[in-house]
Design a protein around this motif. Structure first.
Motif, mmCIF file in Angstrom:
data_model
loop_
_atom_site.group_PDB
_atom_site.id
_atom_site.type_symbol
_atom_site.label_atom_id
_atom_site.label_comp_id
_atom_site.label_asym_id
_atom_site.label_seq_id
_atom_site.Cartn_x
_atom_site.Cartn_y
_atom_site.Cartn_z
ATOM 1 N N ILE A 65 0.874 -1.183 0.000
ATOM 2 C CA ILE A 65 0.000 0.000 0.000
ATOM 3 C C ILE A 65 0.906 1.226 0.000
ATOM 4 C CG2 ILE A 65 -2.158 -0.953 0.912
ATOM 5 C CD1 ILE A 65 -1.321 -0.164 3.720
ATOM 6 N N GLY A 66 0.604 2.192 -0.885
ATOM 7 C CA GLY A 66 1.605 3.189 -1.204
ATOM 8 C C GLY A 66 2.800 2.408 -1.737
ATOM 9 N N PHE A 67 4.010 2.832 -1.345
ATOM 10 C CA PHE A 67 5.184 1.998 -1.649
ATOM 11 C C PHE A 67 5.716 1.368 -0.368
ATOM 12 C CE2 PHE A 67 6.009 4.346 -5.850
ATOM 13 C CZ PHE A 67 5.589 3.266 -6.615
ATOM 14 N N ASN A 68 4.819 1.063 0.559
ATOM 15 C CA ASN A 68 5.192 0.251 1.718
ATOM 16 C C ASN A 68 5.225 -1.199 1.240
ATOM 17 O OD1 ASN A 68 5.117 2.169 4.191
ATOM 18 N ND2 ASN A 68 3.262 2.665 3.030
ATOM 19 N N GLU A 69 6.439 -1.674 0.982
ATOM 20 C CA GLU A 69 6.634 -2.979 0.359
ATOM 21 C C GLU A 69 6.661 -4.088 1.416
ATOM 22 O OE1 GLU A 69 6.242 -3.002 -2.671
ATOM 23 O OE2 GLU A 69 7.576 -1.728 -3.840
ATOM 24 N N PRO A 70 6.470 -5.351 0.990
ATOM 25 C CA PRO A 70 6.557 -6.468 1.938
ATOM 26 C C PRO A 70 7.904 -6.458 2.661
ATOM 27 C CG PRO A 70 5.741 -7.234 -0.185
ATOM 28 C CD PRO A 70 6.145 -5.802 -0.374
ATOM 29 N N SER A 71 7.877 -6.819 3.942
ATOM 30 C CA SER A 71 9.132 -6.852 4.721
ATOM 31 C C SER A 71 9.026 -7.928 5.788
ATOM 32 C CB SER A 71 9.369 -5.496 5.391
ATOM 33 O OG SER A 71 8.462 -5.334 6.467
ATOM 34 N N ASP A 72 10.136 -8.160 6.485
ATOM 35 C CA ASP A 72 10.097 -9.144 7.571
ATOM 36 C C ASP A 72 10.043 -8.466 8.945
ATOM 37 O OD1 ASP A 72 12.620 -8.175 7.641
ATOM 38 O OD2 ASP A 72 13.630 -10.059 7.110
ATOM 39 N N LEU A 73 9.588 -7.212 8.968
ATOM 40 C CA LEU A 73 9.374 -6.541 10.251
ATOM 41 C C LEU A 73 8.282 -7.263 11.043
ATOM 42 C CD1 LEU A 73 9.213 -2.793 9.075
ATOM 43 C CD2 LEU A 73 11.158 -3.974 10.164
ATOM 44 N N VAL A 93 12.216 4.491 0.317
ATOM 45 C CA VAL A 93 12.249 3.017 0.311
ATOM 46 C C VAL A 93 12.839 2.502 -1.001
ATOM 47 C CG1 VAL A 93 10.235 2.768 1.823
ATOM 48 C CG2 VAL A 93 9.901 2.867 -0.662
ATOM 49 N N GLU A 94 13.230 1.229 -0.978
ATOM 50 C CA GLU A 94 13.635 0.502 -2.189
ATOM 51 C C GLU A 94 12.391 -0.187 -2.744
ATOM 52 O OE1 GLU A 94 16.851 -0.352 -3.380
ATOM 53 O OE2 GLU A 94 17.834 0.972 -1.903
ATOM 54 N N LEU A 95 12.198 -0.121 -4.048
ATOM 55 C CA LEU A 95 11.024 -0.796 -4.629
ATOM 56 C C LEU A 95 11.273 -2.301 -4.735
ATOM 57 C CD1 LEU A 95 9.905 1.737 -7.361
ATOM 58 C CD2 LEU A 95 9.063 1.466 -5.031
ATOM 59 N N HIS A 96 10.203 -3.052 -4.518
ATOM 60 C CA HIS A 96 10.201 -4.516 -4.556
ATOM 61 C C HIS A 96 10.238 -4.975 -6.027
ATOM 62 C CE1 HIS A 96 8.116 -8.482 -4.117
ATOM 63 N NE2 HIS A 96 8.646 -8.485 -2.908
ATOM 64 N N PRO A 97 10.840 -6.133 -6.315
ATOM 65 C CA PRO A 97 10.899 -6.610 -7.708
ATOM 66 C C PRO A 97 9.529 -6.668 -8.400
ATOM 67 C CG PRO A 97 12.289 -7.965 -6.288
ATOM 68 C CD PRO A 97 11.596 -6.984 -5.388
ATOM 69 N N THR A 98 8.486 -7.071 -7.677
ATOM 70 C CA THR A 98 7.142 -7.132 -8.290
ATOM 71 C C THR A 98 6.675 -5.732 -8.692
ATOM 72 O OG1 THR A 98 6.616 -9.019 -6.899
ATOM 73 C CG2 THR A 98 4.749 -7.921 -7.929
ATOM 74 N N THR A 99 6.961 -4.747 -7.836
ATOM 75 C CA THR A 99 6.577 -3.365 -8.136
ATOM 76 C C THR A 99 7.317 -2.878 -9.370
ATOM 77 O OG1 THR A 99 6.224 -2.983 -5.787
ATOM 78 C CG2 THR A 99 6.511 -1.027 -7.173
ATOM 79 N N ARG A 100 8.602 -3.225 -9.456
ATOM 80 C CA ARG A 100 9.384 -2.794 -10.620
ATOM 81 C C ARG A 100 8.883 -3.488 -11.878
ATOM 82 N NH1 ARG A 100 15.548 -2.122 -8.584
ATOM 83 N NH2 ARG A 100 15.804 -1.577 -10.750
ATOM 84 N N PRO A 122 -3.665 -13.692 8.010
ATOM 85 C CA PRO A 122 -3.234 -13.004 9.234
ATOM 86 C C PRO A 122 -2.652 -11.632 8.915
ATOM 87 C CG PRO A 122 -1.592 -14.590 8.551
ATOM 88 C CD PRO A 122 -2.739 -14.745 7.596
ATOM 89 N N MET A 123 -2.614 -10.745 9.919
ATOM 90 C CA MET A 123 -1.892 -9.488 9.755
ATOM 91 C C MET A 123 -0.413 -9.797 9.705
ATOM 92 S SD MET A 123 -3.059 -6.154 11.721
ATOM 93 C CE MET A 123 -3.614 -6.742 13.282
ATOM 94 N N THR A 124 0.243 -9.291 8.671
ATOM 95 C CA THR A 124 1.683 -9.523 8.549
ATOM 96 C C THR A 124 2.324 -8.423 7.713
ATOM 97 O OG1 THR A 124 3.364 -10.938 7.519
ATOM 98 C CG2 THR A 124 1.137 -11.166 6.671
ATOM 99 N N ALA A 125 3.550 -8.045 8.096
ATOM 100 C CA ALA A 125 4.292 -7.045 7.321
ATOM 101 C C ALA A 125 4.690 -7.599 5.958
ATOM 102 C CB ALA A 125 5.527 -6.605 8.090
ATOM 103 N N ALA A 126 4.617 -8.929 5.800
ATOM 104 C CA ALA A 126 4.917 -9.530 4.495
ATOM 105 C C ALA A 126 3.839 -9.195 3.481
ATOM 106 C CB ALA A 126 5.047 -11.046 4.648
ATOM 107 N N LEU A 127 2.674 -8.743 3.938
ATOM 108 C CA LEU A 127 1.573 -8.343 3.055
ATOM 109 C C LEU A 127 0.988 -7.054 3.664
ATOM 110 C CD1 LEU A 127 0.021 -9.976 0.570
ATOM 111 C CD2 LEU A 127 -1.855 -9.663 2.198
#
Ligand code: PGA
Length: 284
Positions: A157-165, A178-185, A236-241
């Motif tokens: 959402i926005g450019f808040n990309e998946p992460s392992d936070l 931020v760095e863009l994720h490969p899927t976004t690119r 589930p709620m996850t920073a990966a999504l």
């Protein structure tokens, strides 16, 4: 227009499913107009968080049509955009500043100095200061009345990309570079003439200021979004999504989907009567 929309709730969030993308975008546009009117009535101005990408183009086309026929005015509106590539010039046609100018800002009576887009030309040493200032300006304007969101195929959402936070860490993310994720690119490759040509970084409104909006409308159309939509709503709620983090503020979130984007969801469904009538009205 005769096919009634379906509605359901997932994780406490309202979900509306409309027959096609055109109607879904019109419904999202009408929710923005309703929000402008309500905020003007309460505070004499409305503060909108806006999104770019291919999905909201038809939302802006609807708002411009409504403006031209007297259905909405932006003279009391302040806008903040979600994101911008970095670095990029605002006059580069691929910039989100240029996108907003083309699709909305130049077409309606919004005061130019009230249309805020993160500045892709700021020297890197000043980026953190700019990002922090953006969050402060939103607060100083009284906070976002409505945040319009899209969802990436990777659930960003926005450019808040998946992460392992952790979820707690992700919920605190501020506006930042931020760095863009490969899927976004990959998804932006067409605009830039190849995935390796896509500008690798971007400025994005953080998860925290997005979730602080008084209401959030998230719009998704087309089958390529179905998997991310289903995971955000039913997983589930996850920073990966990152879109799953909307579950933390479920009561103020409305998902507007077309049938293909909703194809990963199961019922039970009910009919949204009020919205159906309102959309019929808006079609005239
Ligand atoms: P899209 O992008 O509207 O171009 O699919 C949505 C997003 O990445 O948020």
């Amino acid at each position: 227009m005769d096919v009634p929309p379906r509605s359901l709730r997932h994780a406490g969030m309202a979900v509306q499913v409309w027959p096609d993308a055109e109607i879904a975008c019109r419904v999202a546009g009408d929710l923005i107009i309703t929000s402008i009117r309500a905020a003007e009535a309460q505070r004499r101005r409305a503060v909108l968080g806006l999104a770019t990408g291919s999905t909201p183009e038809r939302v802006y086309a609807h708002l411009v049509r409504q403006y031209r026929t007297g259905g909405v005015s932006f003279r009391n509106v302040i806008t903040y955009n979600l994101d911008e590539y970095y670095p990029i010039s605002p006059v580069d046609p691929r910039s989100y500043r240029a996108y907003m100018h083309r699709h909305l800002f130049s077409q309606v009576d919004l005061e130019p100095n009230r249309a805020h887009v993160l500045d892709g030309t700021v020297p890197e040493a000043f980026v953190a200061g700019l990002a922090a200032a953006f969050d402060r300006w939103i607060e100083a304007d009284g906070g976002l009345d409505l945040q319009l969101l899209g969802i990436g195929r990777n659930g960003h959402i926005g450019f808040n990309e998946p992460s392992d936070l952790t979820v707690a860490e992700a919920l605190r993310l501020p506006t930042r570079l931020v760095e863009l994720h490969p899927t976004t690119r990959a998804d932006a490759a067409r605009d830039f003439g190849g995935a390796d040509q896509v500008i690798a970084r971007a400025l994005t409104l953080g998860i925290a200021p997005i979730l602080a909006a008084r209401s959030i409308v998230i719009l998704a159309t087309g089958a390529p979004k179905a998997e991310a939509v289903a995971a955000a709503l039913t997983g589930p709620m996850t920073a990966a999504l990152p879109a799953s983090l909307l579950q933390s503020v479920a009561g103020k979130v409305t998902w507007i989907l077309d049938e293909p984007a909703a194809s990963g969801l199961n019922g039970p469904w009910s009919v949204v009567r009020g919205d159906q009538d309102r959309v019929r009205g808006a079609a005239h």
